[in-house]
Design a protein around this motif. Structure first.
Motif, PDB file in Angstrom:
ATOM      1  N   UNK A 260      50.861  58.129  73.642  1.00 30.37           N
ATOM      2  CA  UNK A 260      49.721  57.752  74.477  1.00 30.37           C
ATOM      3  C   UNK A 260      49.070  56.481  73.950  1.00 30.37           C
ATOM      4  N   UNK A 261      48.672  55.608  74.871  1.00 30.46           N
ATOM      5  CA  UNK A 261      47.936  54.390  74.505  1.00 30.46           C
ATOM      6  C   UNK A 261      46.505  54.537  75.010  1.00 30.46           C
ATOM      7  N   UNK A 262      45.523  54.475  74.084  1.00 29.63           N
ATOM      8  CA  UNK A 262      44.135  54.627  74.514  1.00 29.63           C
ATOM      9  C   UNK A 262      43.584  53.307  75.059  1.00 29.63           C
ATOM     10  N   UNK A 263      42.326  53.294  75.477  1.00 30.00           N
ATOM     11  CA  UNK A 263      41.751  52.115  76.112  1.00 30.00           C
ATOM     12  C   UNK A 263      41.617  50.928  75.165  1.00 30.00           C
ATOM     13  N   UNK A 264      41.713  51.154  73.865  1.00 32.95           N
ATOM     14  CA  UNK A 264      41.660  50.062  72.892  1.00 32.95           C
ATOM     15  C   UNK A 264      43.049  49.573  72.506  1.00 32.95           C
TER      16      UNK A 264
ATOM     17  N   UNK B 165      45.119  70.692  68.326  1.00 34.21           N
ATOM     18  CA  UNK B 165      45.078  71.445  67.080  1.00 34.21           C
ATOM     19  C   UNK B 165      44.698  70.530  65.908  1.00 34.21           C
ATOM     20  N   UNK B 166      45.189  69.301  65.936  1.00 38.69           N
ATOM     21  CA  UNK B 166      44.923  68.347  64.852  1.00 38.69           C
ATOM     22  C   UNK B 166      43.422  68.111  64.673  1.00 38.69           C
ATOM     23  N   UNK B 167      42.707  67.917  65.774  1.00 39.59           N
ATOM     24  CA  UNK B 167      41.272  67.618  65.704  1.00 39.59           C
ATOM     25  C   UNK B 167      40.403  68.848  65.944  1.00 39.59           C
ATOM     26  N   UNK B 168      41.034  69.975  66.267  1.00 41.37           N
ATOM     27  CA  UNK B 168      40.317  71.227  66.526  1.00 41.37           C
ATOM     28  C   UNK B 168      39.215  71.030  67.563  1.00 41.37           C
ATOM     29  N   UNK B 169      39.607  70.386  68.662  1.00 40.23           N
ATOM     30  CA  UNK B 169      38.656  70.067  69.729  1.00 40.23           C
ATOM     31  C   UNK B 169      39.438  69.778  71.007  1.00 40.23           C
ATOM     32  N   UNK B 170      38.759  69.856  72.162  1.00 43.63           N
ATOM     33  CA  UNK B 170      39.438  69.470  73.396  1.00 43.63           C
ATOM     34  C   UNK B 170      39.678  67.965  73.427  1.00 43.63           C
ATOM     35  N   UNK B 171      40.766  67.548  74.041  1.00 38.02           N
ATOM     36  CA  UNK B 171      41.117  66.143  74.222  1.00 38.02           C
ATOM     37  C   UNK B 171      41.370  65.913  75.700  1.00 38.02           C
ATOM     38  N   UNK B 172      40.951  64.769  76.181  1.00 37.97           N
ATOM     39  CA  UNK B 172      41.194  64.403  77.562  1.00 37.97           C
ATOM     40  C   UNK B 172      41.894  63.053  77.577  1.00 37.97           C
ATOM     41  N   UNK B 173      43.007  62.992  78.278  1.00 40.61           N
ATOM     42  CA  UNK B 173      43.810  61.772  78.349  1.00 40.61           C
ATOM     43  C   UNK B 173      43.927  61.321  79.795  1.00 40.61           C
ATOM     44  N   UNK B 174      43.985  60.009  79.993  1.00 36.57           N
ATOM     45  CA  UNK B 174      44.274  59.458  81.316  1.00 36.57           C
ATOM     46  C   UNK B 174      45.782  59.524  81.510  1.00 36.57           C
ATOM     47  N   UNK B 175      46.231  60.132  82.580  1.00 34.17           N
ATOM     48  CA  UNK B 175      47.655  60.308  82.834  1.00 34.17           C
ATOM     49  C   UNK B 175      48.366  58.958  82.876  1.00 34.17           C
ATOM     50  N   UNK B 176      47.735  57.955  83.453  1.00 30.62           N
ATOM     51  CA  UNK B 176      48.376  56.644  83.567  1.00 30.62           C
ATOM     52  C   UNK B 176      48.608  55.967  82.217  1.00 30.62           C
ATOM     53  N   UNK B 177      47.972  56.443  81.160  1.00 27.11           N
ATOM     54  CA  UNK B 177      48.150  55.846  79.836  1.00 27.11           C
ATOM     55  C   UNK B 177      49.172  56.590  78.977  1.00 27.11           C
ATOM     56  N   UNK B 178      49.781  57.617  79.537  1.00 29.81           N
ATOM     57  CA  UNK B 178      50.851  58.315  78.832  1.00 29.81           C
ATOM     58  C   UNK B 178      52.110  57.456  78.939  1.00 29.81           C
ATOM     59  N   UNK B 179      52.650  57.109  77.783  1.00 29.63           N
ATOM     60  CA  UNK B 179      53.815  56.234  77.735  1.00 29.63           C
ATOM     61  C   UNK B 179      55.101  57.022  77.948  1.00 29.63           C
ATOM     62  N   UNK B 180      55.204  58.182  77.307  1.00 24.72           N
ATOM     63  CA  UNK B 180      56.404  59.007  77.410  1.00 24.72           C
ATOM     64  C   UNK B 180      56.042  60.430  77.023  1.00 24.72           C
ATOM     65  N   UNK B 181      56.743  61.405  77.577  1.00 24.91           N
ATOM     66  CA  UNK B 181      56.500  62.810  77.242  1.00 24.91           C
ATOM     67  C   UNK B 181      57.730  63.394  76.543  1.00 24.91           C
ATOM     68  N   UNK B 182      57.505  64.460  75.761  1.00 25.76           N
ATOM     69  CA  UNK B 182      58.551  65.050  74.939  1.00 25.76           C
ATOM     70  C   UNK B 182      58.407  66.565  74.913  1.00 25.76           C
ATOM     71  N   UNK B 183      59.526  67.235  74.615  1.00 24.57           N
ATOM     72  CA  UNK B 183      59.520  68.682  74.447  1.00 24.57           C
ATOM     73  C   UNK B 183      59.283  69.081  73.002  1.00 24.57           C
ATOM     74  N   UNK B 184      59.626  68.168  72.072  1.00 20.21           N
ATOM     75  CA  UNK B 184      59.555  68.453  70.643  1.00 20.21           C
ATOM     76  C   UNK B 184      58.697  67.392  69.959  1.00 20.21           C
ATOM     77  N   UNK B 185      57.774  67.835  69.111  1.00 20.68           N
ATOM     78  CA  UNK B 185      56.868  66.928  68.415  1.00 20.68           C
ATOM     79  C   UNK B 185      57.620  65.890  67.582  1.00 20.68           C
TER      80      UNK B 185
END
Length: 160
Positions: A8-12, A35-55
């Motif tokens: 993911x690429x954020x706005x910065x 899980x990493x930040x122990x908080x909810x995260x919200x991402x813009x779908x258009x900024x997702x570069x690629x998706x994966x099944x395995x971390x």
């Protein structure tokens, strides 16, 4: 438990691996528990570069990432023309009025209650637990006031 793994690429312009559990989709956003930040995260779908099944695959991709492979925002598909419904709860009347004006000025439809088509619930200091639970059960994006303002200003919900 479903997991959404992506690069993911954020706005910065910072590119990172994101792993979200229990995701909900509300165009143009995806929200889930990080899980990493122990908080909810919200991402813009258009900024997702690629998706994966395995971390590990996402981490490998990031390590070999070429920023020139990314399609520029101006080349991306325009956002859906459907309404983006928001509801404000737990605010003093004056604060709610101000937030309503900001939302309307930015093309959002302000709803008086949690509806089945609600995209976003913005909560204040006095928000009721039942209303928050109802919105969560419906897959709404839940934000506090600073996150909502950041969304308006940048198009992205801050990671902090």
């Amino acid at each position: 438990m479903s997991e959404q793994i992506c690069v993911y690429r954020n706005n910065e312009g910072f590119v990172s691996v994101q792993s979200l559990r229990n995701t909900s989709h509300n165009e143009p956003y995806i929200q889930g528990w990080c899980k990493k930040f122990k908080a909810p995260r919200t991402l813009r779908i258009e900024r997702i570069i690629n998706t994966f099944d395995i971390l590990q695959d996402a981490n490998d991709y990031l390590n070999n990432f070429d920023p020139d492979e990314i399609v520029s925002p101006s080349q991306r598909k325009a956002l859906s023309a459907s309404t983006f419904d928001v509801h404000f709860t737990g605010f003093k009347k004056a604060d709610k009025t101000q937030l309503t004006e900001i939302a309307k000025a930015n093309g959002m439809t302000v709803r008086g209650e949690v509806t089945k088509n609600l995209n976003l619930l913005c909560y204040g200091y006095n928000a009721g637990q039942k209303k928050l639970e109802k919105a969560l059960d419906q897959g709404c994006i839940i934000l506090n006031e600073p996150q909502f303002i950041a969304l308006i200003e940048t198009g992205e919900i801050p990671e902090e």
